[in-house]
Design a protein around this motif. Structure first.
Motif, PDB file in Angstrom:
ATOM      1  N   PRO A  22      -6.146   3.306   4.095  1.00  0.00           N
ATOM      2  CA  PRO A  22      -6.279   3.113   5.540  1.00  0.00           C
ATOM      3  C   PRO A  22      -5.760   1.737   5.983  1.00  0.00           C
ATOM      4  O   PRO A  22      -5.943   0.734   5.282  1.00  0.00           O
ATOM      5  CB  PRO A  22      -7.780   3.232   5.786  1.00  0.00           C
ATOM      6  CG  PRO A  22      -8.270   4.070   4.658  1.00  0.00           C
ATOM      7  CD  PRO A  22      -7.427   3.649   3.478  1.00  0.00           C
ATOM      8  N   LEU A  23      -5.118   1.717   7.139  1.00  0.00           N
ATOM      9  CA  LEU A  23      -4.575   0.466   7.659  1.00  0.00           C
ATOM     10  C   LEU A  23      -5.647  -0.601   7.789  1.00  0.00           C
ATOM     11  O   LEU A  23      -5.376  -1.781   7.545  1.00  0.00           O
ATOM     12  CB  LEU A  23      -3.892   0.693   9.007  1.00  0.00           C
ATOM     13  CG  LEU A  23      -3.281  -0.565   9.634  1.00  0.00           C
ATOM     14  CD1 LEU A  23      -2.135  -1.105   8.771  1.00  0.00           C
ATOM     15  CD2 LEU A  23      -2.814  -0.292  11.043  1.00  0.00           C
ATOM     16  N   LEU A  24      -6.863  -0.229   8.154  1.00  0.00           N
ATOM     17  CA  LEU A  24      -7.937  -1.211   8.304  1.00  0.00           C
ATOM     18  C   LEU A  24      -8.076  -2.069   7.055  1.00  0.00           C
ATOM     19  O   LEU A  24      -8.166  -3.294   7.137  1.00  0.00           O
ATOM     20  CB  LEU A  24      -9.269  -0.516   8.610  1.00  0.00           C
ATOM     21  CG  LEU A  24     -10.490  -1.431   8.694  1.00  0.00           C
ATOM     22  CD1 LEU A  24     -10.353  -2.409   9.862  1.00  0.00           C
ATOM     23  CD2 LEU A  24     -11.756  -0.608   8.835  1.00  0.00           C
ATOM     24  N   TYR A  25      -8.072  -1.448   5.892  1.00  0.00           N
ATOM     25  CA  TYR A  25      -8.228  -2.193   4.634  1.00  0.00           C
ATOM     26  C   TYR A  25      -7.014  -3.076   4.360  1.00  0.00           C
ATOM     27  O   TYR A  25      -7.156  -4.193   3.860  1.00  0.00           O
ATOM     28  CB  TYR A  25      -8.461  -1.243   3.469  1.00  0.00           C
ATOM     29  CG  TYR A  25      -9.672  -0.364   3.636  1.00  0.00           C
ATOM     30  CD1 TYR A  25     -10.855  -0.856   4.189  1.00  0.00           C
ATOM     31  CD2 TYR A  25      -9.637   0.971   3.284  1.00  0.00           C
ATOM     32  CE1 TYR A  25     -11.961  -0.035   4.355  1.00  0.00           C
ATOM     33  CE2 TYR A  25     -10.737   1.795   3.444  1.00  0.00           C
ATOM     34  CZ  TYR A  25     -11.895   1.281   3.982  1.00  0.00           C
ATOM     35  OH  TYR A  25     -12.985   2.091   4.143  1.00  0.00           O
ATOM     36  N   VAL A  26      -5.835  -2.583   4.700  1.00  0.00           N
ATOM     37  CA  VAL A  26      -4.616  -3.366   4.507  1.00  0.00           C
ATOM     38  C   VAL A  26      -4.635  -4.598   5.404  1.00  0.00           C
ATOM     39  O   VAL A  26      -4.312  -5.709   4.956  1.00  0.00           O
ATOM     40  CB  VAL A  26      -3.361  -2.501   4.760  1.00  0.00           C
ATOM     41  CG1 VAL A  26      -2.086  -3.345   4.724  1.00  0.00           C
ATOM     42  CG2 VAL A  26      -3.283  -1.353   3.756  1.00  0.00           C
ATOM     43  N   LEU A  27      -5.034  -4.425   6.650  1.00  0.00           N
ATOM     44  CA  LEU A  27      -5.107  -5.575   7.567  1.00  0.00           C
ATOM     45  C   LEU A  27      -6.080  -6.625   7.040  1.00  0.00           C
ATOM     46  O   LEU A  27      -5.794  -7.823   7.075  1.00  0.00           O
ATOM     47  CB  LEU A  27      -5.547  -5.117   8.963  1.00  0.00           C
ATOM     48  CG  LEU A  27      -4.556  -4.276   9.748  1.00  0.00           C
ATOM     49  CD1 LEU A  27      -5.190  -3.761  11.032  1.00  0.00           C
ATOM     50  CD2 LEU A  27      -3.284  -5.057  10.043  1.00  0.00           C
ATOM     51  N   ARG A  28      -7.216  -6.182   6.561  1.00  0.00           N
ATOM     52  CA  ARG A  28      -8.253  -7.110   6.102  1.00  0.00           C
ATOM     53  C   ARG A  28      -7.908  -7.733   4.748  1.00  0.00           C
ATOM     54  O   ARG A  28      -8.136  -8.920   4.544  1.00  0.00           O
ATOM     55  CB  ARG A  28      -9.603  -6.406   6.064  1.00  0.00           C
ATOM     56  CG  ARG A  28     -10.076  -5.985   7.467  1.00  0.00           C
ATOM     57  CD  ARG A  28     -11.396  -5.267   7.468  1.00  0.00           C
ATOM     58  NE  ARG A  28     -12.493  -6.143   7.140  1.00  0.00           N
ATOM     59  CZ  ARG A  28     -13.108  -6.959   7.992  1.00  0.00           C
ATOM     60  NH1 ARG A  28     -12.709  -7.022   9.248  1.00  0.00           N
ATOM     61  NH2 ARG A  28     -14.111  -7.704   7.604  1.00  0.00           N
ATOM     62  N   GLU A  29      -7.332  -6.959   3.833  1.00  0.00           N
ATOM     63  CA  GLU A  29      -7.091  -7.451   2.482  1.00  0.00           C
ATOM     64  C   GLU A  29      -5.727  -8.124   2.318  1.00  0.00           C
ATOM     65  O   GLU A  29      -5.636  -9.201   1.736  1.00  0.00           O
ATOM     66  CB  GLU A  29      -7.246  -6.304   1.478  1.00  0.00           C
ATOM     67  CG  GLU A  29      -8.681  -5.783   1.432  1.00  0.00           C
ATOM     68  CD  GLU A  29      -8.823  -4.451   0.725  1.00  0.00           C
ATOM     69  OE1 GLU A  29      -7.851  -3.988   0.069  1.00  0.00           O
ATOM     70  OE2 GLU A  29      -9.899  -3.840   0.841  1.00  0.00           O
ATOM     71  N   GLU A  30      -4.672  -7.493   2.808  1.00  0.00           N
ATOM     72  CA  GLU A  30      -3.319  -8.029   2.626  1.00  0.00           C
ATOM     73  C   GLU A  30      -2.966  -9.083   3.670  1.00  0.00           C
ATOM     74  O   GLU A  30      -2.317 -10.072   3.365  1.00  0.00           O
ATOM     75  CB  GLU A  30      -2.276  -6.900   2.673  1.00  0.00           C
ATOM     76  CG  GLU A  30      -2.442  -5.841   1.613  1.00  0.00           C
ATOM     77  CD  GLU A  30      -2.182  -6.338   0.199  1.00  0.00           C
ATOM     78  OE1 GLU A  30      -1.327  -7.222   0.018  1.00  0.00           O
ATOM     79  OE2 GLU A  30      -2.839  -5.828  -0.731  1.00  0.00           O
ATOM     80  N   PHE A  31      -3.389  -8.858   4.909  1.00  0.00           N
ATOM     81  CA  PHE A  31      -3.028  -9.761   5.996  1.00  0.00           C
ATOM     82  C   PHE A  31      -4.115 -10.788   6.322  1.00  0.00           C
ATOM     83  O   PHE A  31      -3.895 -11.685   7.117  1.00  0.00           O
ATOM     84  CB  PHE A  31      -2.693  -8.954   7.266  1.00  0.00           C
ATOM     85  CG  PHE A  31      -1.402  -8.191   7.166  1.00  0.00           C
ATOM     86  CD1 PHE A  31      -0.209  -8.748   7.576  1.00  0.00           C
ATOM     87  CD2 PHE A  31      -1.387  -6.898   6.651  1.00  0.00           C
ATOM     88  CE1 PHE A  31       0.980  -8.042   7.486  1.00  0.00           C
ATOM     89  CE2 PHE A  31      -0.208  -6.181   6.557  1.00  0.00           C
ATOM     90  CZ  PHE A  31       0.985  -6.747   6.972  1.00  0.00           C
TER      91      PHE A  31
END
Length: 154
Positions: A22-31
């Motif tokens: 999910p994008l939510l996890y990518v935003l929080r973890e990667e970004f």
């Protein structure tokens, strides 16, 4: 794993990701962007909203691959040059946040509304904000804040 190109807050970057994450996890973890919150995990509460091509969209279930080629804007990008966005300022002045958990979704929904309908009526404001659940019951202040943001633009 797959190379996914995402345009977040005006910057395109490539990441090696599980395309179903999910994008939510990518935003929080990667970004390292923590404005969008995990709430219900079912696209029902609005805490995870971001702007996607100027529309408010939840991010807790949609895969990061779904967002490739789209312009993603998070709450962190709303303020520019240490100056609050007009909607953020109006929410602050109206003391429209209580616990703050729904605030991300309310702000994102309000900004999306005003980008698409610059002079919405009260019913349109209510409709745009109803996609976000506020357990504190401050919807009246949120509506007033959006109306104040519109008045400040005039």
């Amino acid at each position: 794993m797959k190379k996914i190109t995402l345009k977040v807050n005006g910057k395109k970057t490539k990441h090696e990701l599980d395309p179903e994450e999910p994008l939510l996890y990518v935003l929080r973890e990667e970004f390292k962007l923590s404005g969008a919150k995990y709430g219900c995990g079912l696209h029902q509460c609005g805490a995870c909203m971001v702007l996607v091509d100027d529309q408010a969209e939840p991010t807790c279930m949609n895969s990061c691959e779904y967002f490739e080629g789209k312009d993603i804007e998070t709450i962190e990008h709303l303020s520019q040059n240490n100056k609050l966005h007009a909607v953020q300022k109006a929410f602050f002045e109206a003391q429209a946040a209580q616990c703050g958990y729904c605030l991300n979704g309310m702000l994102i929904s309000a900004v999306a509304l005003l980008r698409n309908i610059p002079q919405p009526n009260r019913l349109q404001i209510k409709d745009a904000l109803q996609q976000v659940i506020c357990r504190c019951g401050t919807h009246v202040r949120f509506i007033r804040a959006v109306e104040n943001a519109i008045a400040q633009k005039e």
